[in-house]
Write a protein that holds these residues in place. Sequence first.
Motif, PDB file in Angstrom:
ATOM      1  N   ALA A  37       0.831  -1.205   0.000  1.00 27.96           N
ATOM      2  CA  ALA A  37       0.000   0.000   0.000  1.00 27.96           C
ATOM      3  C   ALA A  37       0.868   1.260   0.000  1.00 27.96           C
ATOM      4  O   ALA A  37       1.884   1.338   0.691  1.00 27.96           O
ATOM      5  N   MET A  38       0.432   2.255  -0.764  1.00 30.80           N
ATOM      6  CA  MET A  38       1.137   3.535  -0.802  1.00 30.80           C
ATOM      7  C   MET A  38       0.619   4.491   0.260  1.00 30.80           C
ATOM      8  O   MET A  38       1.176   5.569   0.471  1.00 30.80           O
ATOM      9  N   THR A  39      -0.468   4.132   0.917  1.00 31.68           N
ATOM     10  CA  THR A  39      -1.066   4.988   1.933  1.00 31.68           C
ATOM     11  C   THR A  39      -1.710   4.106   2.993  1.00 31.68           C
ATOM     12  O   THR A  39      -1.844   2.907   2.799  1.00 31.68           O
ATOM     13  N   GLY A  40      -2.079   4.706   4.122  1.00 31.21           N
ATOM     14  CA  GLY A  40      -2.800   3.952   5.138  1.00 31.21           C
ATOM     15  C   GLY A  40      -1.931   3.207   6.128  1.00 31.21           C
ATOM     16  O   GLY A  40      -2.351   2.203   6.686  1.00 31.21           O
ATOM     17  N   TYR A  41      -0.715   3.718   6.397  1.00 34.28           N
ATOM     18  CA  TYR A  41       0.143   2.975   7.338  1.00 34.28           C
ATOM     19  C   TYR A  41      -0.451   2.921   8.744  1.00 34.28           C
ATOM     20  O   TYR A  41      -0.222   1.968   9.483  1.00 34.28           O
ATOM     21  N   GLN A  42      -1.245   3.928   9.120  1.00 31.72           N
ATOM     22  CA  GLN A  42      -1.843   3.901  10.464  1.00 31.72           C
ATOM     23  C   GLN A  42      -2.843   2.758  10.593  1.00 31.72           C
ATOM     24  O   GLN A  42      -2.865   2.054  11.608  1.00 31.72           O
ATOM     25  N   GLU A  43      -3.653   2.554   9.560  1.00 30.04           N
ATOM     26  CA  GLU A  43      -4.611   1.452   9.577  1.00 30.04           C
ATOM     27  C   GLU A  43      -3.892   0.111   9.563  1.00 30.04           C
ATOM     28  O   GLU A  43      -4.308  -0.838  10.243  1.00 30.04           O
ATOM     29  N   THR A  44      -2.814   0.011   8.804  1.00 32.90           N
ATOM     30  CA  THR A  44      -2.028  -1.223   8.767  1.00 32.90           C
ATOM     31  C   THR A  44      -1.482  -1.560  10.153  1.00 32.90           C
ATOM     32  O   THR A  44      -1.619  -2.685  10.642  1.00 32.90           O
ATOM     33  N   LEU A  45      -0.885  -0.582  10.786  1.00 36.06           N
ATOM     34  CA  LEU A  45      -0.253  -0.807  12.081  1.00 36.06           C
ATOM     35  C   LEU A  45      -1.248  -1.255  13.153  1.00 36.06           C
ATOM     36  O   LEU A  45      -0.907  -2.056  14.031  1.00 36.06           O
ATOM     37  N   THR A  46      -2.475  -0.758  13.085  1.00 39.05           N
ATOM     38  CA  THR A  46      -3.461  -1.034  14.141  1.00 39.05           C
ATOM     39  C   THR A  46      -4.439  -2.137  13.757  1.00 39.05           C
ATOM     40  O   THR A  46      -5.366  -2.423  14.515  1.00 39.05           O
ATOM     41  N   ASP A  47      -4.247  -2.776  12.602  1.00 40.88           N
ATOM     42  CA  ASP A  47      -5.109  -3.871  12.164  1.00 40.88           C
ATOM     43  C   ASP A  47      -4.753  -5.134  12.961  1.00 40.88           C
ATOM     44  O   ASP A  47      -3.627  -5.624  12.882  1.00 40.88           O
ATOM     45  N   PRO A  48      -5.706  -5.691  13.722  1.00 39.48           N
ATOM     46  CA  PRO A  48      -5.412  -6.890  14.518  1.00 39.48           C
ATOM     47  C   PRO A  48      -4.938  -8.081  13.691  1.00 39.48           C
ATOM     48  O   PRO A  48      -4.278  -8.981  14.223  1.00 39.48           O
ATOM     49  N   SER A  49      -5.248  -8.103  12.392  1.00 36.50           N
ATOM     50  CA  SER A  49      -4.814  -9.216  11.542  1.00 36.50           C
ATOM     51  C   SER A  49      -3.292  -9.295  11.429  1.00 36.50           C
ATOM     52  O   SER A  49      -2.755 -10.331  11.038  1.00 36.50           O
ATOM     53  N   TYR A  50      -2.595  -8.202  11.754  1.00 34.05           N
ATOM     54  CA  TYR A  50      -1.136  -8.181  11.653  1.00 34.05           C
ATOM     55  C   TYR A  50      -0.450  -8.611  12.949  1.00 34.05           C
ATOM     56  O   TYR A  50       0.779  -8.520  13.053  1.00 34.05           O
ATOM     57  N   HIS A  51      -1.224  -9.074  13.926  1.00 38.65           N
ATOM     58  CA  HIS A  51      -0.615  -9.521  15.182  1.00 38.65           C
ATOM     59  C   HIS A  51       0.426 -10.619  14.890  1.00 38.65           C
ATOM     60  O   HIS A  51       0.159 -11.569  14.158  1.00 38.65           O
ATOM     61  N   PRO A 356     -28.369 -19.344   3.374  1.00 41.93           N
ATOM     62  CA  PRO A 356     -28.041 -17.917   3.289  1.00 41.93           C
ATOM     63  C   PRO A 356     -26.661 -17.599   3.853  1.00 41.93           C
ATOM     64  O   PRO A 356     -26.535 -17.149   4.996  1.00 41.93           O
ATOM     65  N   ALA A 357     -25.613 -17.835   3.070  1.00 43.79           N
ATOM     66  CA  ALA A 357     -24.258 -17.581   3.546  1.00 43.79           C
ATOM     67  C   ALA A 357     -23.340 -17.224   2.381  1.00 43.79           C
ATOM     68  O   ALA A 357     -23.448 -17.808   1.305  1.00 43.79           O
ATOM     69  N   PHE A 358     -22.445 -16.267   2.620  1.00 45.49           N
ATOM     70  CA  PHE A 358     -21.417 -15.932   1.627  1.00 45.49           C
ATOM     71  C   PHE A 358     -20.242 -15.291   2.342  1.00 45.49           C
ATOM     72  O   PHE A 358     -20.326 -14.894   3.515  1.00 45.49           O
ATOM     73  N   SER A 359     -19.118 -15.202   1.638  1.00 40.39           N
ATOM     74  CA  SER A 359     -17.914 -14.650   2.251  1.00 40.39           C
ATOM     75  C   SER A 359     -16.958 -14.173   1.176  1.00 40.39           C
ATOM     76  O   SER A 359     -17.047 -14.568   0.012  1.00 40.39           O
ATOM     77  N   VAL A 360     -16.033 -13.294   1.581  1.00 39.91           N
ATOM     78  CA  VAL A 360     -14.945 -12.861   0.699  1.00 39.91           C
ATOM     79  C   VAL A 360     -13.645 -12.866   1.489  1.00 39.91           C
ATOM     80  O   VAL A 360     -13.646 -12.704   2.708  1.00 39.91           O
ATOM     81  N   GLN A 361     -12.539 -13.047   0.774  1.00 37.97           N
ATOM     82  CA  GLN A 361     -11.233 -13.142   1.414  1.00 37.97           C
ATOM     83  C   GLN A 361     -10.619 -11.764   1.647  1.00 37.97           C
ATOM     84  O   GLN A 361      -9.657 -11.632   2.388  1.00 37.97           O
ATOM     85  N   TYR A 362     -11.168 -10.753   1.033  1.00 35.64           N
ATOM     86  CA  TYR A 362     -10.558  -9.416   1.099  1.00 35.64           C
ATOM     87  C   TYR A 362     -11.386  -8.496   2.002  1.00 35.64           C
ATOM     88  O   TYR A 362     -12.244  -8.946   2.752  1.00 35.64           O
ATOM     89  N   HIS A 363     -11.117  -7.183   1.926  1.00 35.44           N
ATOM     90  CA  HIS A 363     -11.672  -6.251   2.911  1.00 35.44           C
ATOM     91  C   HIS A 363     -12.591  -5.211   2.273  1.00 35.44           C
ATOM     92  O   HIS A 363     -12.125  -4.185   1.774  1.00 35.44           O
ATOM     93  N   PRO A 364     -13.909  -5.419   2.329  1.00 38.90           N
ATOM     94  CA  PRO A 364     -14.827  -4.410   1.795  1.00 38.90           C
ATOM     95  C   PRO A 364     -14.866  -3.137   2.634  1.00 38.90           C
ATOM     96  O   PRO A 364     -15.346  -2.111   2.159  1.00 38.90           O
ATOM     97  N   GLU A 365     -14.357  -3.202   3.864  1.00 38.99           N
ATOM     98  CA  GLU A 365     -14.348  -2.012   4.727  1.00 38.99           C
ATOM     99  C   GLU A 365     -13.067  -1.204   4.553  1.00 38.99           C
ATOM    100  O   GLU A 365     -12.777  -0.304   5.341  1.00 38.99           O
ATOM    101  N   ALA A 366     -12.300  -1.501   3.495  1.00 33.66           N
ATOM    102  CA  ALA A 366     -10.953  -0.955   3.302  1.00 33.66           C
ATOM    103  C   ALA A 366     -10.856   0.541   3.562  1.00 33.66           C
ATOM    104  O   ALA A 366     -11.603   1.331   3.012  1.00 33.66           O
ATOM    105  N   ALA A 367      -9.923   0.902   4.402  1.00 34.10           N
ATOM    106  CA  ALA A 367      -9.567   2.297   4.657  1.00 34.10           C
ATOM    107  C   ALA A 367      -8.182   2.268   5.271  1.00 34.10           C
ATOM    108  O   ALA A 367      -7.998   1.639   6.297  1.00 34.10           O
ATOM    109  N   ALA A 368      -7.176   2.883   4.682  1.00 36.31           N
ATOM    110  CA  ALA A 368      -7.268   3.461   3.344  1.00 36.31           C
ATOM    111  C   ALA A 368      -7.363   2.342   2.308  1.00 36.31           C
ATOM    112  O   ALA A 368      -6.963   1.222   2.552  1.00 36.31           O
TER     113      ALA A 368
END
Length: 394
Positions: A37-51, A356-368
């Motif tokens: 990513a070229m932007t959004g380092y704050q979101e990256t750092l605080t994303d629990p998925s990066y634990h 009634p079920a579906f899923s995606v592997q990526y992040h629709p809530e993406a920010a940045a």
Amino acid sequence: MSTRAAAILVLEDGRTFHGEAYGAVGETFGEGVFNTAMTGYQETLTDPSYHGQVVVQTAPQIGNTGINDEDDESDHIRVAGYVINDPSHIRSNWRSTRGLEDTLAQQGVVGICGVDTRALTRHLREHGAMRVGISSESTDVAALAERVRHSPGMEGANLVDRVTTEEKYVVGPDEPPRYTVAALDLGIKRNTPRRLAERGVETHVFPAHTGVDELLSVEPDAVFLSNGPGDPATAEVQVATTVELLRRGVPVFGICFGNQILGRALGLETFKLAYGHRGINQPVLDRHTEKVEVTAHNHGFALRMPDAAATDGGEFDPTAHLGPTPTFQTEFGEVEVSHVCLNDNVVEGLTCRDVPAFSVQYHPEAAAGPHDADYLFDRLVQLIDTHKGAHHHA
């Protein structure tokens, strides 16, 4: 500017990079991964998925927009370590309240700067994500390399318990809610309940080990399986919960780790990707619309394609997405692989045709990040409405 301490970064295969301390002075270990990513380092750092991960930023300069009070995805920085090339000497953004390096130091996050992050990223692309150590306490490469080789890896790591909420909490819209969703917090990002609230959804966020009856005690219209860190092969409790939800006909929507949980509940296996997908520029084909979305990713594991397709070690077929939509049979009826990554044919989404079920592997809530996938929250609301309508007419 104060003089920085010398620092080293050592990979488990012995490759070594020299730089200077950035953030806290100390020593840290984790899985070395890169984020494009070229932007959004704050979101990256605080994303629990990066634990548990040491994140390498491929963008050449980091820190130039500082840190603000609005964009954290959790209550503190989650990465195990941080690797950058050029630390910005100034911060310039109207929302900035403090500097990145000071924030890392205050939270005890060990980092290194002055590293050739292009060379490091290329090494990880060629050899795969691997354990890494950073030290600004000692520059003894051999000693650090030995500690790296004795540090835990990501395969078999059960990290959900380390990031989940301890107590249930509720996030709702300003207006009276139209829908109620129970979210299983496997490492949820703050922006997900916000995105749901924009659609009139009140989200009840539960700890990761919450059972089915407690989830259903709030009479939810659907259950949400969040993103999170670690190896999905360890998530037996959450898989069993999801199986029971499917058997009861409860609408389910999962993202990232939640996609892998749903996939396992449907009988698929997971496997570790060589270096994972991390960044905000991954092309994904939505087979429902035939549109290609530019999407935000953060995952080191993936679901194994039901026909054991090329990603699992065979030769990559760049035309695989042009064929018929892969489907497979489960206890819950037919399921289709609704989304696929065009870079490597990785499963990026599942849609159940009979429940009634579906899923995606990526992040629709993406920010940045891009908002191409924001419609998936609308798809959840449509699923709820359809399910309610079917029950009303039943």
